[in-house]
Scaffold this motif. Structure first.
Motif, short mmCIF file in Angstrom:
data_model
loop_
_atom_site.label_atom_id
_atom_site.label_comp_id
_atom_site.label_asym_id
_atom_site.label_seq_id
_atom_site.Cartn_x
_atom_site.Cartn_y
_atom_site.Cartn_z
N PHE A 51 0.82 -1.21 0.00
CA PHE A 51 0.00 0.00 0.00
C PHE A 51 0.86 1.27 0.00
O PHE A 51 1.96 1.29 0.55
N ALA A 52 0.29 2.34 -0.59
CA ALA A 52 1.01 3.61 -0.62
C ALA A 52 0.79 4.41 0.67
O ALA A 52 1.67 5.11 1.14
N ARG A 53 -0.44 4.30 1.20
CA ARG A 53 -0.76 5.02 2.43
C ARG A 53 -1.54 4.10 3.36
O ARG A 53 -2.16 3.15 2.91
N GLY A 54 -1.53 4.43 4.65
CA GLY A 54 -2.31 3.64 5.59
C GLY A 54 -2.85 4.53 6.69
O GLY A 54 -2.17 5.45 7.14
N ILE A 55 -4.10 4.25 7.08
CA ILE A 55 -4.66 4.91 8.26
C ILE A 55 -4.25 4.07 9.46
O ILE A 55 -4.62 2.89 9.57
N ILE A 56 -3.45 4.68 10.33
CA ILE A 56 -2.81 3.93 11.41
C ILE A 56 -3.67 3.96 12.67
O ILE A 56 -3.98 5.03 13.20
N MET A 57 -4.01 2.77 13.14
CA MET A 57 -4.86 2.68 14.33
C MET A 57 -4.07 3.07 15.59
O MET A 57 -2.89 2.77 15.71
N PRO A 58 -4.77 3.73 16.52
CA PRO A 58 -4.08 4.33 17.67
C PRO A 58 -4.15 3.49 18.96
O PRO A 58 -3.84 3.99 20.04
N ASN A 59 -4.54 2.21 18.84
CA ASN A 59 -4.73 1.42 20.08
C ASN A 59 -3.44 0.78 20.58
O ASN A 59 -3.33 -0.42 20.75
N LEU A 60 -2.44 1.64 20.78
CA LEU A 60 -1.20 1.19 21.41
C LEU A 60 -1.40 1.16 22.92
O LEU A 60 -2.44 1.55 23.44
N VAL A 61 -0.35 0.70 23.61
CA VAL A 61 -0.35 0.79 25.07
C VAL A 61 0.77 1.73 25.47
O VAL A 61 1.92 1.39 25.26
N PRO A 62 0.53 2.92 25.98
CA PRO A 62 -0.77 3.55 26.12
C PRO A 62 -1.30 4.05 24.78
O PRO A 62 -0.51 4.21 23.83
N PRO A 63 -2.61 4.31 24.69
CA PRO A 63 -3.19 4.73 23.41
C PRO A 63 -2.71 6.10 22.96
O PRO A 63 -2.27 6.92 23.77
N VAL A 64 -2.80 6.34 21.66
CA VAL A 64 -2.36 7.59 21.05
C VAL A 64 -3.48 8.62 21.20
O VAL A 64 -4.43 8.64 20.43
N THR A 65 -3.36 9.45 22.23
CA THR A 65 -4.48 10.35 22.56
C THR A 65 -4.17 11.83 22.35
O THR A 65 -5.08 12.65 22.46
N THR A 66 -2.91 12.17 22.10
CA THR A 66 -2.58 13.59 21.95
C THR A 66 -1.84 13.81 20.63
O THR A 66 -1.22 12.87 20.10
N PRO A 67 -1.86 15.05 20.12
CA PRO A 67 -1.11 15.32 18.88
C PRO A 67 0.37 14.99 19.04
O PRO A 67 1.00 14.47 18.11
N GLU A 68 0.92 15.22 20.21
CA GLU A 68 2.35 14.93 20.43
C GLU A 68 2.62 13.43 20.31
O GLU A 68 3.61 13.01 19.69
N MET A 69 1.74 12.62 20.91
CA MET A 69 1.93 11.17 20.84
C MET A 69 1.80 10.68 19.39
O MET A 69 2.55 9.81 18.94
N ALA A 70 0.84 11.27 18.67
CA ALA A 70 0.64 10.85 17.27
C ALA A 70 1.83 11.24 16.42
O ALA A 70 2.28 10.45 15.57
N ALA A 71 2.37 12.44 16.64
CA ALA A 71 3.53 12.89 15.85
C ALA A 71 4.74 11.99 16.16
O ALA A 71 5.49 11.60 15.24
N ALA A 72 4.91 11.64 17.43
CA ALA A 72 6.05 10.79 17.80
C ALA A 72 5.88 9.38 17.21
O ALA A 72 6.85 8.77 16.74
N TYR A 73 4.65 8.88 17.24
CA TYR A 73 4.39 7.54 16.67
C TYR A 73 4.63 7.56 15.16
O TYR A 73 5.26 6.66 14.61
N ARG A 74 4.17 8.61 14.51
CA ARG A 74 4.41 8.71 13.06
C ARG A 74 5.91 8.69 12.77
O ARG A 74 6.37 8.00 11.84
N ALA A 75 6.68 9.41 13.57
CA ALA A 75 8.14 9.43 13.36
C ALA A 75 8.74 8.04 13.55
O ALA A 75 9.64 7.63 12.81
N ARG A 76 8.21 7.28 14.52
CA ARG A 76 8.74 5.92 14.73
C ARG A 76 8.41 5.02 13.54
O ARG A 76 9.21 4.17 13.14
N ILE A 77 7.22 5.21 12.98
CA ILE A 77 6.84 4.41 11.80
C ILE A 77 7.75 4.75 10.62
O ILE A 77 8.30 3.86 9.96
N VAL A 78 7.94 6.04 10.39
CA VAL A 78 8.77 6.46 9.24
C VAL A 78 10.20 5.93 9.42
O VAL A 78 10.82 5.44 8.47
N ALA A 79 10.69 5.97 10.66
CA ALA A 79 12.05 5.49 10.92
C ALA A 79 12.17 3.99 10.70
O ALA A 79 13.25 3.48 10.40
#
Ligand code: DOR
Ligand code: ZN
Length: 365
Positions: A51-79
């Motif tokens: 796939f070219a793009r994916g909608i990433i589910m936020p049910n991590l432990v702890p869940p992705v509830t803030t813009p900061e957590m989402a930005a950090a998670y996105r960076a981990r995925i890209v890395a």
């Protein structure tokens, strides 16, 4: 040019069937669990290859509830992406009873997340921080309605007295329909639809509602879970339903209707968490998703409608352009790996170990 026209001509330009090959715009996965850490590194290459793009589910432990957590998670995925991959993660916010409308708007305005995910509290894996009362989060939903942010819904009732095979139907009647009335401008995606009734509700609200359909729900029914014994790797939520519902899902996915699109719900769990006294819900379909989907379209004799479901309908619903690259799938047997190793364990692949009739021949960026 209107969006409709743009996509019509785009479809005409890219979709091509030649002999045993079909070439379509690169598809997107509008519902992916990539997890984190070792698991992320193990499963991401499979999704990024398909796939070219994916909608990433936020049910991590702890869940992705803030813009900061989402930005950090996105960076981990890209890395964690394989070298040269252009896979684009589109992030989501995990809604809780205390999500603030301002935080929702800030993450959306800053381009950190594109949608919010509503898990009824306790409905599924890592959903215990989810929403206990949908009416209780009305201010958040009103704000999303105002700014045009999509709501992604895990639609299952959580009352333990409701039969597990009825949980989706009960949620649609008691929660979804009233929500659609209370928030007439809110755009919603009913994730991983599993019943004929859900599909009809989505159709009836298609201007502002859509549904994702998983590969596994097109392939298995509830009897499959008990075929020859209990098969934990086919247990996911919502659980597969009767055969008549599987057939309705196949009809919807292959219909060409714009309100239905890919969402694999690939949900990897280590083998040890699947094969235990209390089995985790989720099927890892990331390594076999497109091969399964295209086989369904082939079996139904409508390969010409595959591009709409795989690559156009979802982008249009999310207000994004279709991808410019292409993928070519070929009617040539491919072997699906039985399992993918992860640190000290492995993840069993949906249809792993089977020879599938279709394979991915080429991806062009
Ligand atoms: O089967 C499922 N697994 N359904 C979900 O909704 C969540 C997912 C997971 O995260 O494992
Ligand atoms: Zn999911």
């Amino acid at each position: 040019m209107s969006l409709d026209r743009m996509f019509d001509s785009a479809a005409g330009a890219a979709a091509k069937t030649q002999g045993d090959c079909i070439t379509i715009r690169r598809p997107d996965d509008w519902h992916v669990h990539l997890r984190d850490g070792d698991m992320l590194r193990s499963v991401l290459p499979f999704t990024a290859a398909q796939f070219a793009r994916g909608i990433i589910m936020p049910n991590l432990v702890p869940p992705v509830t803030t813009p900061e957590m989402a930005a950090a998670y996105r960076a981990r995925i890209v890395a964690a992406l394989p070298e040269g991959s252009d896979f684009q993660p589109l992030m989501t916010c995990y809604l809780t009873d205390t999500t603030s409308p301002d935080a929702i708007e800030r993450g959306y305005a800053e381009g950190i997340w594109v949608a919010a995910k509503l898990y009824p509290a306790g409905a599924t894996t890592n959903a215990h921080h989810g929403v206990t009362s949908i009416i209780g989060i009305a201010p958040v939903l009103e704000r999303m309605e105002r700014i045009g942010m999509k709501l992604l819904i895990h639609g299952e009732a959580t009352d333990p007295s409701v039969d597990i095979f009825d949980r989706e139907a009960v949620f649609m009647e008691t929660e979804l329909l009233p929500l659609l009335v209370r928030h007439p401008g809110l755009k919603v995606v009913v994730e991983h639809a599993t019943t004929a009734e859900t599909l009809d509700i989505v159709r009836a609200n298609a201007v502002r509602a859509a549904a994702t359909i998983t590969p596994h729900h097109l392939v298995i029914n509830r009897t499959s879970i008990f075929q020859g014994g209990l098969r934990p790797h086919l247990y996911c939520l919502p659980v597969a339903k009767r055969e008549c519902h599987r057939l309705a899902l196949r009809a919807a996915a292959t219909s060409g209707e714009a309100c239905f699109f890919i969402g694999t719900d690939t949900a990897p769990h280590p083998r040890r968490n699947k094969e235990r006294e209390c089995c985790a819900a989720g099927a890892f379909v990331g390594a076999s998703a497109l091969q399964c989907y295209v086989q369904v379209f082939d079996e139904e004799g409508v390969l010409d409608r595959f591009e709409a479901f795989a690559s156009l309908n979802g982008a249009r619903f999310y207000g994004l352009e279709a991808n410019s690259g292409t993928i070519t799938l070929q009617r040539r047997p491919s072997h699906v790996p039985q399992a993918v190793p992860i640190d000290g364990d492995e993840v069993v692949v949906f249809r792993g170990g089977e020879i599938l009739p279709w394979s991915i021949a080429e991806v062009r960026a």
